[in-house]
Scaffold this active site. Structure first.
Site, mmCIF file in Angstrom:
data_model
loop_
_atom_site.group_PDB
_atom_site.id
_atom_site.type_symbol
_atom_site.label_atom_id
_atom_site.label_comp_id
_atom_site.label_asym_id
_atom_site.label_seq_id
_atom_site.Cartn_x
_atom_site.Cartn_y
_atom_site.Cartn_z
ATOM 1 N N LYS A 1 34.408 28.348 -0.875
ATOM 2 C CA LYS A 1 35.296 29.484 -1.110
ATOM 3 C C LYS A 1 35.596 30.188 0.208
ATOM 4 O O LYS A 1 34.799 30.107 1.138
ATOM 5 C CB LYS A 1 34.599 30.488 -2.046
ATOM 6 N N ARG B 1 32.397 24.539 -15.479
ATOM 7 C CA ARG B 1 32.692 23.611 -16.585
ATOM 8 C C ARG B 1 31.764 22.395 -16.529
ATOM 9 O O ARG B 1 31.466 21.796 -17.552
ATOM 10 C CB ARG B 1 34.174 23.227 -16.539
HETATM 11 N N1 BES Z 1 33.299 31.487 -10.753
HETATM 12 C C1 BES Z 1 34.597 31.027 -10.461
HETATM 13 C C2 BES Z 1 35.662 31.780 -11.245
HETATM 14 C C3 BES Z 1 36.120 33.083 -10.647
HETATM 15 C C4 BES Z 1 36.843 33.105 -9.468
HETATM 16 C C5 BES Z 1 35.891 34.262 -11.304
HETATM 17 C C6 BES Z 1 37.284 34.312 -8.963
HETATM 18 C C7 BES Z 1 36.337 35.463 -10.815
HETATM 19 C C8 BES Z 1 37.044 35.498 -9.631
HETATM 20 C C9 BES Z 1 34.716 29.543 -10.814
HETATM 21 O O1 BES Z 1 33.568 28.797 -10.628
HETATM 22 C C10 BES Z 1 35.740 28.983 -9.903
HETATM 23 O O2 BES Z 1 35.497 28.925 -8.739
HETATM 24 N N2 BES Z 1 36.870 28.595 -10.469
HETATM 25 C C11 BES Z 1 37.942 28.074 -9.705
HETATM 26 C C12 BES Z 1 38.487 26.885 -10.442
HETATM 27 C C13 BES Z 1 39.448 26.067 -9.629
HETATM 28 C C14 BES Z 1 38.721 25.369 -8.497
HETATM 29 C C15 BES Z 1 40.099 25.050 -10.553
HETATM 30 C C16 BES Z 1 39.007 29.168 -9.595
HETATM 31 O O3 BES Z 1 39.224 29.907 -10.572
HETATM 32 O O4 BES Z 1 39.583 29.307 -8.523
HETATM 33 MN MN MN Z 2 33.408 28.020 -8.672
#
Ligand code: BES
Ligand code: MN
Ligand code: ZN
Length: 499
Positions: free
Chosen positions: A275, A349
């Site tokens: 991230k 997931r």
């Molecule tokens: N924990 C995150 C979701 C999230 C991101 C919640 C930002 C709140 C704020 C999850 O694990 C994630 O990183 N999801 C990705 C999915 C993508 C890679 C398809 C996302 O939402 O960017």
């Molecule tokens: Mn994630």
């Protein structure tokens, strides 16, 4: 915060703070007339001077109010009477709670449940007033003791004695303990709140509360069960993963339980698909689905619900490492399906895939919901006000949305049509773990649906609702209110509990 009832007359009630509400256009009758009269027209004078807060959520704290033995009088605006629905009521009480928290009052007497709320009854108002005051009283202190001059917590809040009030306050305390649990866990830093820590919390809760049982699987046991997807996410971390199950058997022996499955990513760096650095620290909140599951189980046990409930938590940390899973990897999940990893940041997931399948096989639930801070896309779609519900089961969707509404912890449904399934297809495996930009929350739900085969199942995305941005930022304890309300619905409703 403790709750009690009192029968003393308003005028000579000894309390640090008497809390009253006034709606727009509301005349001074009943207790308000009494307070006004005791103070020689105090409320009237404020009103004439335009300083009586009648607007929704406005508050005024008066010290040493004339004619009353209360040390303070806290007036809260309730807004337009026709707009004073359940949600507005909770907001108003929370505003009162905030003013109370900032004062040095140690106890209070609350008359807010006397307000007329358009769509709610007396019992509901008492419970929600108690919950909202407790919510506003919460201060994070796990890793930072409040300064010496900080305002004190409110020890006790009393409500006017009336039939059923004591019972409703006890119910609110039990539910409030679960909400507070979820919130406290969500706020903990990721160096303390690890998968093993979450397992310890579950086990100590089970020790503390009669009839609540905990079991914990370590990575060796999970490997024996072929939980390839969950283990893949955990393999890059020095903090080993855990699968946790809390069980409550308040119902008939052998009756299928209702089940909850929580995402417990104790820190989500994104893994090899790292991230960006901005706001990465917020990803300590990525275990809020787990926190809600544990909190809801605590509430269920404290409420002694006459049903069977299982709460499962998949707890892992998602880190980049020489051992970490990588984009391109093909992983075999417990149910034998293969997953091509396109983004290691779509880890929630992956772990839920195995946890949902295991729960289906092992708990054989009547119905099952998973709770997860799953997608940033859900924050984009619904913001922070609603959790996202996805399911093909219309009846279950209806139950969850209605429960959210009753609990003032609302959710909104997104479609889980088969049309979206093709977005997660790949030539190299049964599916890939991301579905591209369009409908990011729904394609995550589609992925999960493939592990809930044959189950009555719904997915609840709490990425927006689990965390309060702004000041002070904090976990919200959501959606414990909605989950417990749903479970209570299956236990014959609140009336059956309060009796
Ligand atoms: N924990 C995150 C979701 C999230 C991101 C919640 C930002 C709140 C704020 C999850 O694990 C994630 O990183 N999801 C990705 C999915 C993508 C890679 C398809 C996302 O939402 O960017
Ligand atoms: Mn994630
Ligand atoms: Zn995540």
């Amino acid at each position: 915060m403790q709750f009690t009832t009192r029968t003393d007359s308003i005028r000579d009630l000894a309390t640090d703070c008497l809390i009253i509400g006034v709606a727009m256009g509301q005349a001074f009758e009943g207790d308000l007339a009494d307070i006004n009269e005791a103070g020689g027209g105090l409320l009237q004078r404020l009103d004439i001077d335009g300083e009586l807060p009648r607007k929704a959520g406005k508050t005024l704290m008066l010290h040493a109010p004339a004619g009353l033995t209360a040390s303070r009088l806290l007036v809260v605006g309730l807004g337009k009477p026709e707009k004073l629905d359940g949600i507005a009521f909770v907001k108003a009480v929370q505003a009162a709670g905030k003013a109370l928290r900032q004062s040095r009052a140690r106890n209070a007497h609350c008359l807010l449940a006397e307000a007329t709320v358009t769509d709610r009854g007396a019992d509901w108002k008492i419970r929600q007033a108690a919950l909202a005051l407790a919510h506003a009283d919460y201060v994070y202190d796990a890793t930072k003791k409040p300064g010496e001059d900080a305002a004190p917590a409110t020890a006790t809040v009393s409500f006017p004695e009336a039939p059923g009030v004591t019972e409703q306050l006890a119910l609110a305390s039990a539910l409030g303990a679960g909400i507070g649990r979820a919130r406290g866990l969500g706020d903990l830093p990721p160096n303390l709140c690890t998968p093993v820590f979450l397992a310890d919390v579950a086990q100590s809760l089970a020790k503390e509360i009669d009839g609540l049982e905990a079991e914990v699987l370590d990575e060796r046991q999970m490997a024996e069960l072929n939980m390839g997807a969950l283990l893949a996410v955990g393999q890059g971390s020095a903090n080993p993963p855990r699968l946790i199950r809390l069980r409550w058997r308040g119902g008939a022996e052998g009756e299928a339980p209702l089940a909850m499955v929580g995402k417990g990513v104790t820190f989500d760096t994104g893994g090899i698909s790292l991230k960006p650095r901005e706001l990465m620290e917020q990803m300590k909140f990525d275990m809020c689905g787990a926190a809600a599951t544990i909190g809801a189980m605590e509430a269920v046990a404290r409420l002694k619900l006459p049903i069977n409930v299982d709460g499962v938590v998949a707890a892992v940390e998602n880190m980049p490492d020489g051992k970490a899973y990588r984009p391109g990897d093909v992983i075999t999940a417990m149910n034998g399906k293969t997953i091509e990893v396109h983004n290691t940041d779509a880890e929630g997931r992956m772990i839920l895939a195995d946890a949902i399948y295991w729960t289906g096989q092992n708990s054989q639930p009547k119905m099952m919901v998973d709770i997860a801070t799953l997608t940033g896309a859900c924050v984009v779609a619904l913001g922070h006000h609603a959790s996202g519900v996805m399911t093909q089961d219309d009846e279950l969707a209806g139950e969850l949305l209605a429960a959210g509404d009753r609990a003032a912890d609302r959710a909104w449904r997104l479609p889980l049509w088969d049309d979206y399934q093709e977005q997660i297809e790949t030539p190299f495996a049964d599916m890939k773990n991301i579905g591209g930009m369009p409908a990011g929350s729904i394609t995550a739900g589609c992925f999960l649906s493939r592990f809930a085969d044959g189950q009555r199942w719904a997915h609840i995305d709490i990425a927006g609702s689990a965390w309060r941005w702004g000041k002070p930022e904090s976990a919200t304890g959501r959606p414990v209110g909605m989950l417990v309300e749903w479970l209570i619905g299956h236990a014959g409703g609140w009336d059956a509990l309060g009796a």
